[in-house]
Design an enzyme around this catalytic site. Structure first.
Site, short mmCIF file in Angstrom:
data_model
loop_
_atom_site.label_atom_id
_atom_site.label_comp_id
_atom_site.label_asym_id
_atom_site.label_seq_id
_atom_site.Cartn_x
_atom_site.Cartn_y
_atom_site.Cartn_z
N LYS A 1 0.84 -1.20 0.00
CA LYS A 1 0.00 0.00 0.00
C LYS A 1 0.88 1.24 0.00
CE LYS A 1 0.98 1.28 4.44
NZ LYS A 1 1.67 2.53 4.83
N ASP B 1 -2.32 -1.37 10.27
CA ASP B 1 -2.61 -1.38 8.83
C ASP B 1 -3.35 -2.63 8.38
OD1 ASP B 1 -1.40 1.07 8.45
OD2 ASP B 1 0.51 0.24 7.78
#
Length: 299
Positions: A13, A138
């Protein structure tokens, strides 16, 4: 016919926005707002039923298996669903560590979703997100596919957005080895000289309207300067990226030490990645923003 194994693509990401609020909450963590999107740089996670839990990585990790987020995720799934988490897990690592790309978190999410499929558990079961949040901030993001806004510790999903599929990105890191900025070091430096986050709402509005020009005008990361103080080489990379032709915006990935540049064309991204490798001696790779999260194939 019984399933022999699962192959799971676990994407990295980048943070289009990272806003760390100065000072810690009562739980000892900072309040964080973030907007993240997946990219097509990915690890591959293989999971197969076994007589015990074991995690192996290629290349081998430099820490005990029990500390691996994939191992911890499997154990947590077993505890949450009162089952024996007996799996052999092999992780083919392509996402650099200590880079701010979420490699350990995406591996954990891949394991969680893989076990859901092997155990016929609905991924929407509220226990799944609880497990994810317990592993790392995350991890919940990687349970979903589209770009997302999360708050709390950066682990509470608030909104999903239309994907920016195919948008080219150049990734550059000062060193090709496993060295880099840890999140602990970046947050410690942030606390020594905290900065208020940039306004969030302009980016959220742009994401809702899918206005790419406005989106990339409001990319921000107030943890980036702390990463640069920890590792000045990160600042050198970021300055260099911002000077390259074809770059729309560049910033630090999460807590570093990777930086990313959103590029006009894929050719620009590839040219920058090659120049980073050949001319600067850094780690560089071209990528694209991805439209989905982990992809599971049954073997």
């Amino acid at each position: 016919m019984p399933r022999k194994f699962l192959l799971i693509t676990a994407p990295a990401k980048i943070n289009l926005y990272l806003g760390v609020h100065p000072g810690c909450e009562e739980d000892g963590y900072h309040r964080v707002d973030t907007v993240m999107t997946a990219i097509d740089l990915a690890d591959t996670v293989a999971i197969s039923p076994s007589h015990e839990l074991a995690v192996h990585t290629v290349p081998p990790a430099d820490f005990p298996m029990e500390s691996n987020t994939a191992y911890r995720a499997a154990r947590a799934m077993g505890e949450a669903f009162e089952r024996e988490a007996s799996f052999t897990i092999l992780i083919d690592k392509h996402i650099p560590i200590r880079a701010g790309l979420g490699g350990p978190s995406t591996d954990a999410a891949a394991v969680i979703l893989g076990i859901c499929q092997l155990w016929d558990i609905d991924p929407a079961d509220p226990r799944i997100e609880e497990v994810a949040r317990a592993i790392g901030a995350d991890v919940p993001f990687f349970l979903y596919g589209p770009p997302a806004y999360l708050d709390g510790r950066g682990d509470t999903l608030r909104e999903l957005f239309r994907p920016l599929t195919g948008t080219p990105v150049a990734l550059v890191k000062p060193s090709a080895d496993g060295s880099g900025v840890t999140a602990v070091a970046a947050y410690r430096a942030f606390d020594e000289d905290p900065a208020e986050p940039s306004p969030l709402e302009p980016l959220l509005t742009a994401m809702r309207e899918h206005d790419e020009t406005a989106i990339f005008e409001h990319v921000a990361n107030n943890l980036g300067p702390a990463a640069v103080r920890v590792s000045p080489e990160v600042g050198e990379v970021l300055t260099w990226l911002r000077e390259q032709p074809g770059v729309r915006v560049a910033d630090v990935c999460g807590s570093g030490s990777m930086s990313f540049a959103v590029c006009e064309t894929q050719m620009d991204a590839e040219r920058i990645a090659i120049a980073a490798l050949d001319e600067m001696g850094w780690w560089g790779q071209a990528a694209k923003m991805e439209k989905s999260g982990p992809y599971i194939a049954v073997g």
